[in-house]
Design a protein around this motif. Structure first.
Motif, PDB file in Angstrom:
ATOM      1  N   ILE A 235       0.817  -1.196   0.047  1.00 38.68           N
ATOM      2  CA  ILE A 235       0.041   0.077   0.024  1.00 38.68           C
ATOM      3  C   ILE A 235       0.863   1.292  -0.014  1.00 38.68           C
ATOM      4  O   ILE A 235       1.726   1.500   0.804  1.00 38.68           O
ATOM      5  CB  ILE A 235      -0.897  -0.022   1.136  1.00 38.68           C
ATOM      6  CG1 ILE A 235      -1.647  -1.207   1.334  1.00 38.68           C
ATOM      7  CG2 ILE A 235      -1.941   1.183   1.201  1.00 38.68           C
ATOM      8  CD1 ILE A 235      -2.346  -1.768   0.282  1.00 38.68           C
ATOM      9  N   THR A 236       0.506   1.972  -0.923  1.00 35.96           N
ATOM     10  CA  THR A 236       1.530   3.160  -1.055  1.00 35.96           C
ATOM     11  C   THR A 236       0.830   4.507  -0.561  1.00 35.96           C
ATOM     12  O   THR A 236       1.535   5.520  -0.121  1.00 35.96           O
ATOM     13  CB  THR A 236       2.129   3.514  -2.460  1.00 35.96           C
ATOM     14  OG1 THR A 236       0.952   3.770  -3.388  1.00 35.96           O
ATOM     15  CG2 THR A 236       2.773   2.261  -3.001  1.00 35.96           C
ATOM     16  N   SER A 237      -0.443   4.764  -0.574  1.00 35.51           N
ATOM     17  CA  SER A 237      -1.256   5.845   0.092  1.00 35.51           C
ATOM     18  C   SER A 237      -2.628   5.525   0.372  1.00 35.51           C
ATOM     19  O   SER A 237      -3.210   4.565   0.067  1.00 35.51           O
ATOM     20  CB  SER A 237      -1.088   7.049  -0.924  1.00 35.51           C
ATOM     21  OG  SER A 237      -1.974   6.731  -1.982  1.00 35.51           O
ATOM     22  N   THR A 238      -2.869   6.140   1.654  1.00 36.63           N
ATOM     23  CA  THR A 238      -4.530   6.121   1.903  1.00 36.63           C
ATOM     24  C   THR A 238      -4.879   7.567   1.906  1.00 36.63           C
ATOM     25  O   THR A 238      -4.026   8.384   2.537  1.00 36.63           O
ATOM     26  CB  THR A 238      -4.542   5.335   3.066  1.00 36.63           C
ATOM     27  OG1 THR A 238      -3.527   5.718   4.231  1.00 36.63           O
ATOM     28  CG2 THR A 238      -4.123   3.785   3.010  1.00 36.63           C
ATOM     29  N   SER A 239      -5.948   7.710   1.718  1.00 37.63           N
ATOM     30  CA  SER A 239      -6.787   9.177   1.783  1.00 37.63           C
ATOM     31  C   SER A 239      -8.434   8.846   2.003  1.00 37.63           C
ATOM     32  O   SER A 239      -8.876   8.365   1.360  1.00 37.63           O
ATOM     33  CB  SER A 239      -6.329   9.832   0.567  1.00 37.63           C
ATOM     34  OG  SER A 239      -7.098  11.310   0.685  1.00 37.63           O
ATOM     35  N   VAL A 240      -8.860   9.673   3.010  1.00 38.92           N
ATOM     36  CA  VAL A 240     -10.239   9.676   3.190  1.00 38.92           C
ATOM     37  C   VAL A 240     -10.906  10.795   2.562  1.00 38.92           C
ATOM     38  O   VAL A 240     -10.539  11.690   2.444  1.00 38.92           O
ATOM     39  CB  VAL A 240     -10.393   9.706   4.862  1.00 38.92           C
ATOM     40  CG1 VAL A 240     -11.906   9.799   5.121  1.00 38.92           C
ATOM     41  CG2 VAL A 240     -10.101   8.358   5.576  1.00 38.92           C
ATOM     42  N   SER A 241     -12.150  10.536   1.888  1.00 41.28           N
ATOM     43  CA  SER A 241     -12.878  11.522   1.105  1.00 41.28           C
ATOM     44  C   SER A 241     -13.165  12.569   2.246  1.00 41.28           C
ATOM     45  O   SER A 241     -13.258  12.388   3.550  1.00 41.28           O
ATOM     46  CB  SER A 241     -13.950  10.786   0.340  1.00 41.28           C
ATOM     47  OG  SER A 241     -14.933  10.311   1.370  1.00 41.28           O
TER      48      SER A 241
END
Length: 355
Positions: A235-241
């Motif tokens: 996993i290289t990135s995570t972001s919440v709307s």
């Protein structure tokens, strides 16, 4: 519609961050359209933003640029990378590099502004998290608790001034910047490559090299609330709307995924997958992001393109060339149809797209 941006010297304004002197090229307005199999650029069409020119190229970094973010007002852009420095740029006018923040001793891997844009948080390979005063350009605090490279950091959107971090030391931590030491520790079996808070800041989301995304209740650091399984590589990135309902993730398996992270969601929370953006042997932690209205997502790619999709139709709207190295992050302006991209070619592009 598959739209493309062509890199031509007479269509780009080059801004040199080393001397703040812009090298102005021809002032053309452009709109990029595709017609059948061929693609063309039409000059003199209607502008869609307040950028001084439709495309601005920002130079001045001495090494690869791994992260860039707009502040909450959309008036400034922060960028950081392997030259160990954080550059602050004006978004409008000549895009002057008005400040350089120095203090880290390693590559800067991720940057974030605080909600009020008064502070900047940086994750660094020197095993520390930096907290900076964005107005004074000074280092407020350096958090040293990890024993490995800090791959990711993320501030809480609301509530106390919390910042989360993920590290090669196989842990994720939460810090309150007003106090010493971490307030929460989340142990993992493998290095953690990405962290982010839920919208309410009551949950921490982590991703790592075991391909699994974990969602933790910050009141319980023993076991995750649930896991998100579907990616086939790191996993290289995570972001919440912005509305807090969905999570965007990017992976070295060359896919971006949208997950439903609302309570009581169906067992299969992976609702959409977007393919196209690449991750090659460099194994960079390429980052994806949401547009402010959630209608689009953007992602960098090792094939030197900027990818932008429609989140409803999953249609690829833009595949933008211009960079000569891996695009490490794509981020959206908070108020206008403007995107920023940073690359291993040491440059940053600001460009306007259709609303």
């Amino acid at each position: 519609m598959d739209n493309k941006r062509k890199q031509k010297d007479d269509e780009i304004v080059l801004v040199n961050g080393s001397n703040n002197t812009p090298n102005k090229k021809q002032k053309n307005e452009l709109q990029v359209i595709s017609s059948g199999e061929g693609r063309e650029i039409i000059l003199g069409t209607e502008r869609t933003s307040k950028l001084e020119h439709p495309i601005m190229q920002l130079t001045g970094h001495k090494g690869e640029v791994y992260s860039c973010k707009f502040n909450s007002y959309g008036t400034a852009l922060a960028s950081g990378g392997s030259d160990k420095e954080i550059f602050l740029w004006n978004v409008y006018g000549e895009c002057i590099n008005y400040s350089v923040l120095k203090g880290h001793k390693g590559t800067i891997l991720e940057l974030h502004w605080s909600t009020d844009s008064n502070e900047i948080y940086s994750a660094c390979a020197d095993k520390s998290i930096g907290v900076w005063d964005s107005n004074k350009g000074e280092l407020i605090k350096r958090i040293r608790e990890h024993s490995g490279v800090v791959n990711s950091c993320c501030p809480a959107r609301r509530g106390p001034p919390l910042v989360a971090s993920g590290s090669d030391d196989r842990s994720a931590r939460i810090f309150d910047t007003r106090s010493k030491g971490s307030t929460h520790l989340f142990q993992h079996k493998y290095p953690v490559t990405s962290v982010c808070f839920s919208d309410a800041s009551d949950q921490l989301i982590t991703g790592g090299i075991d391909n699994i995304i974990r969602v933790w209740d910050i009141r319980n650091d023993t076991d995750p609330l649930f896991t998100l399984v579907g990616h086939q590589d790191t996993i290289t990135s995570t972001s919440v709307s912005k509305d807090g309902a969905y999570l965007l993730s990017n992976s070295m398996d060359n896919s971006c995924k949208i997950w439903d992270i609302r309570p009581y969601a169906p067992t299969n929370r992976n609702i959409k997958t977007f393919n196209g953006a690449q991750n090659n042997f460099e194994k960079n932690l390429i980052k994806s992001s949401w547009s402010i209205d959630g209608r689009r997502i953007g992602c960098g790619s090792s094939d030197r393109q900027v990818y932008i999709w429609d989140t409803n139709t999953k249609q690829l709207q833009y595949c933008l060339p211009g960079h000569s190295g891996t695009v490490n992050e794509v981020t959206f302006h908070p108020n206008e149809p403007i995107i920023a991209s940073c690359s291993s070619d040491k440059t940053i592009y600001l460009g306007e797209i259709k609303p």
